[in-house]
Design a protein around this motif. Structure first.
Motif, PDB file in Angstrom:
ATOM      1  N   PRO A 152      11.627   0.588 -18.139  1.00 52.17           N
ATOM      2  CA  PRO A 152      11.385   1.995 -17.414  1.00 52.17           C
ATOM      3  C   PRO A 152      11.711   3.120 -18.357  1.00 52.17           C
ATOM      4  CG  PRO A 152      13.278   0.845 -16.528  1.00 52.17           C
ATOM      5  CD  PRO A 152      12.515   0.065 -17.281  1.00 52.17           C
ATOM      6  N   MET A 187       4.767   5.464 -13.026  1.00 44.28           N
ATOM      7  CA  MET A 187       5.092   4.271 -12.543  1.00 44.28           C
ATOM      8  C   MET A 187       3.962   4.060 -11.555  1.00 44.28           C
ATOM      9  SD  MET A 187       8.629   2.932 -10.664  1.00 44.28           S
ATOM     10  CE  MET A 187       8.562   3.278  -8.953  1.00 44.28           C
ATOM     11  N   VAL A 239       3.005   1.868  -8.717  1.00 47.24           N
ATOM     12  CA  VAL A 239       3.589   0.839  -7.794  1.00 47.24           C
ATOM     13  C   VAL A 239       2.260  -0.090  -7.339  1.00 47.24           C
ATOM     14  CG1 VAL A 239       4.966   0.475  -5.864  1.00 47.24           C
ATOM     15  CG2 VAL A 239       5.346   2.511  -7.156  1.00 47.24           C
ATOM     16  N   VAL A 265      12.921  -1.207  -6.851  1.00 48.46           N
ATOM     17  CA  VAL A 265      11.911   0.055  -7.101  1.00 48.46           C
ATOM     18  C   VAL A 265      12.600   1.246  -7.361  1.00 48.46           C
ATOM     19  CG1 VAL A 265       9.899   1.187  -6.556  1.00 48.46           C
ATOM     20  CG2 VAL A 265       9.951  -1.435  -6.124  1.00 48.46           C
ATOM     21  N   ARG A 266      13.644   1.588  -6.399  1.00 50.34           N
ATOM     22  CA  ARG A 266      14.218   2.871  -6.403  1.00 50.34           C
ATOM     23  C   ARG A 266      15.096   3.091  -7.725  1.00 50.34           C
ATOM     24  NH1 ARG A 266      17.539   3.672  -1.355  1.00 50.34           N
ATOM     25  NH2 ARG A 266      15.652   4.523  -0.523  1.00 50.34           N
ATOM     26  N   TYR A 276      12.977   3.438 -10.600  1.00 49.91           N
ATOM     27  CA  TYR A 276      12.285   4.789 -10.728  1.00 49.91           C
ATOM     28  C   TYR A 276      13.370   5.925 -11.377  1.00 49.91           C
ATOM     29  CZ  TYR A 276      10.897   9.420  -9.056  1.00 49.91           C
ATOM     30  OH  TYR A 276      10.363  10.886  -8.983  1.00 49.91           O
ATOM     31  N   HIS A 277      14.649   5.622 -10.848  1.00 44.84           N
ATOM     32  CA  HIS A 277      15.796   6.521 -11.434  1.00 44.84           C
ATOM     33  C   HIS A 277      16.174   6.165 -12.821  1.00 44.84           C
ATOM     34  CE1 HIS A 277      16.646   8.203  -7.711  1.00 44.84           C
ATOM     35  NE2 HIS A 277      17.136   7.286  -7.152  1.00 44.84           N
ATOM     36  N   MET A 292      13.829   5.831 -15.172  1.00 45.25           N
ATOM     37  CA  MET A 292      12.784   6.531 -15.981  1.00 45.25           C
ATOM     38  C   MET A 292      13.143   7.911 -16.414  1.00 45.25           C
ATOM     39  SD  MET A 292       9.467   5.230 -13.816  1.00 45.25           S
ATOM     40  CE  MET A 292       8.482   6.727 -14.292  1.00 45.25           C
ATOM     41  N   LYS A 340       8.406  12.436 -14.627  1.00 45.08           N
ATOM     42  CA  LYS A 340       7.615  10.976 -14.414  1.00 45.08           C
ATOM     43  C   LYS A 340       7.214  10.978 -13.178  1.00 45.08           C
ATOM     44  CE  LYS A 340      12.673  10.399 -12.429  1.00 45.08           C
ATOM     45  NZ  LYS A 340      13.566   9.581 -12.552  1.00 45.08           N
ATOM     46  N   VAL A 399       4.591   8.989 -10.096  1.00 49.23           N
ATOM     47  CA  VAL A 399       4.396   7.803  -9.467  1.00 49.23           C
ATOM     48  C   VAL A 399       2.959   7.814  -8.834  1.00 49.23           C
ATOM     49  CG1 VAL A 399       5.120   6.410  -7.586  1.00 49.23           C
ATOM     50  CG2 VAL A 399       6.894   7.653  -8.777  1.00 49.23           C
ATOM     51  N   VAL A 437      10.455   6.124  -2.923  1.00 50.86           N
ATOM     52  CA  VAL A 437      10.263   7.094  -4.149  1.00 50.86           C
ATOM     53  C   VAL A 437       9.315   8.094  -3.741  1.00 50.86           C
ATOM     54  CG1 VAL A 437      11.119   5.356  -5.916  1.00 50.86           C
ATOM     55  CG2 VAL A 437       8.720   5.610  -5.356  1.00 50.86           C
TER      56      VAL A 437
END
Lengths: 204, 176
Positions: A65, A71, A73, A85-86, A89-90, A92, A96, A98, A126
């Protein structure tokens, strides 16, 4: 280079720094290698030679990431995975984006009612920029979603305002090409009545 | 060996431990007393006539009709079953063993019914028992590592129970 506003003069092009950055950024959205379920197969197809997501600069799937800024998903997110997943995300770097790919990530999909362990949409986990519905979506649909992200990147005002201001208006949404007999509403109505007339059982 | 013969052997060897049997199905089965399960399983595995050296699967089945209107017509009392599917490579025959359990131990809701683990006999049983524990809520006593295998470790409840209530929230994520 249509978006590069300015004029050509002895080999120079003038534009704003912001536009140049956005142009560069939209052409190199690096997605994260991240597939959770069957949608990932379609994501792989999008990355392979037939659909070739690399045409849009998003072919460099990163295995971490930290190097990714998109991202996708792709697949069902369950509660056990949601934490991960969260966290991904953090991890990245900003900016960013999604993409929620598929029915499951858009809103639970087929697991909406009886899936005790499925998150009813990844937007509960997210923030999602673009939803790509379908079960699974065609590679073309994912490419369309990628283009919507690119629209969003192009509208970003990172440098001057700090945040993307105006939300992207879909610029390339194609309209469906209708057959000749349905092209205008009048023709369509005529076609419909004719069809109904034909469908009536003959009383002979 | 035919299922009838296997049942006859078990009947002869264990007598009243065999609490029920059914022959006219695709997979004929016997149900046995929970307390003597290990003994029966050891016999099934080690007896030279039977040699059930493969445990195919352990399943948990919840017999409960949650709708009170349909409950009288359901045709069964609420109970829980654990089903063991066994095969033999040596003799090429199959067999089904069942345990009939109360849904809750001592009738207290929340107390999981207990079954002795067969991990020591068939190593396959390890993960199957973890799964049955995870989803159906059967406590396998003597299991080396009885943790949840599919769901998150801090999950509450056992989802394949018919009276399971869906979570409203998990780690700050809305459940429905």
């Amino acid at each position: 280079m249509g978006m590069m506003e300015g004029r050509w003069e002895e080999g120079f092009v003038t534009t704003t720094l912001e536009q140049a950055i956005n142009w560069a950024r939209q052409g190199s959205l690096w997605p994260m290698t991240f597939g959770l379920a069957c949608c990932a197969i379609e994501m792989m197809a999008t990355g392979a030679s037939r659909y070739d997501i690399d045409r849009f600069g998003a072919g460099a799937f990163r295995a971490t990431p930290r190097q990714a800024d998109l991202m996708i998903v792709a697949g069902t997110v369950n509660f056990k995975m949601a934490d991960r997943v969260r966290r991904l995300y953090h991890q990245m770097p900003e900016p960013k984006f999604v993409i929620a790919m598929g029915a499951c990530t858009c809103g639970g999909g087929p697991y909406y009612k009886y899936g005790y362990n499925v998150v009813k949409g990844v937007d509960l986990v997210v923030p999602v920029d673009v939803y790509v519905p379908g079960c699974p979506p065609r590679p073309e649909a994912l490419l369309e979603g990628l283009m919507r992200v690119q629209d969003k990147v192009r509208a970003m005002k990172d440098l001057t305002k700090g945040q993307p201001l105006n939300l992207p208006v879909p610029k390339r949404t194609g309209s469906v090409l209708l057959p000749e007999e349905l092209a205008t509403p009048e023709k369509a109505l005529e076609f419909q009545t004719k069809n109904k007339e034909q469908a009536k059982p003959s009383k002979a | 060996m035919s299922p009838a013969e296997i049942i006859a052997i078990l009947d002869e060897r264990f007598g009243p431990v065999v609490t029920g049997k059914k022959l006219d199905t695709i997979d004929p089965w016997v149900s046995v007393d929970v307390g003597r399960l290990l003994e029966v399983c050891r016999f099934l595995r080690d007896d030279p006539r039977l040699r059930f050296d493969l445990l195919n699967c352990i399943s948990g089945v919840d017999y409960l009709e949650p709708d009170p209107k349909k409950a009288p017509k359901a045709g069964f009392e609420p109970h829980l079953e654990v089903v063991y599917h066994l095969s033999s490579f040596t003799h090429r025959h199959r067999f089904v063993l069942k345990l009939i359990l109360p849904r809750w131990k001592d009738g207290v809701a929340g107390q999981l019914p207990e079954v002795p683990s067969v991990c020591g006999l068939w190593a396959t049983a390890d993960w199957h028992e973890r799964e049955t524990f995870d989803l159906c809520g059967v406590l396998f006593t003597g299991h080396p590592d009885l943790r949840r295998i599919l769901l998150a470790e801090d999950w509450e409840g056992h989802p394949l129970r018919k009276d399971y209530e869906f979570p409203l929230e998990y780690h700050g994520i809305r459940g429905r």
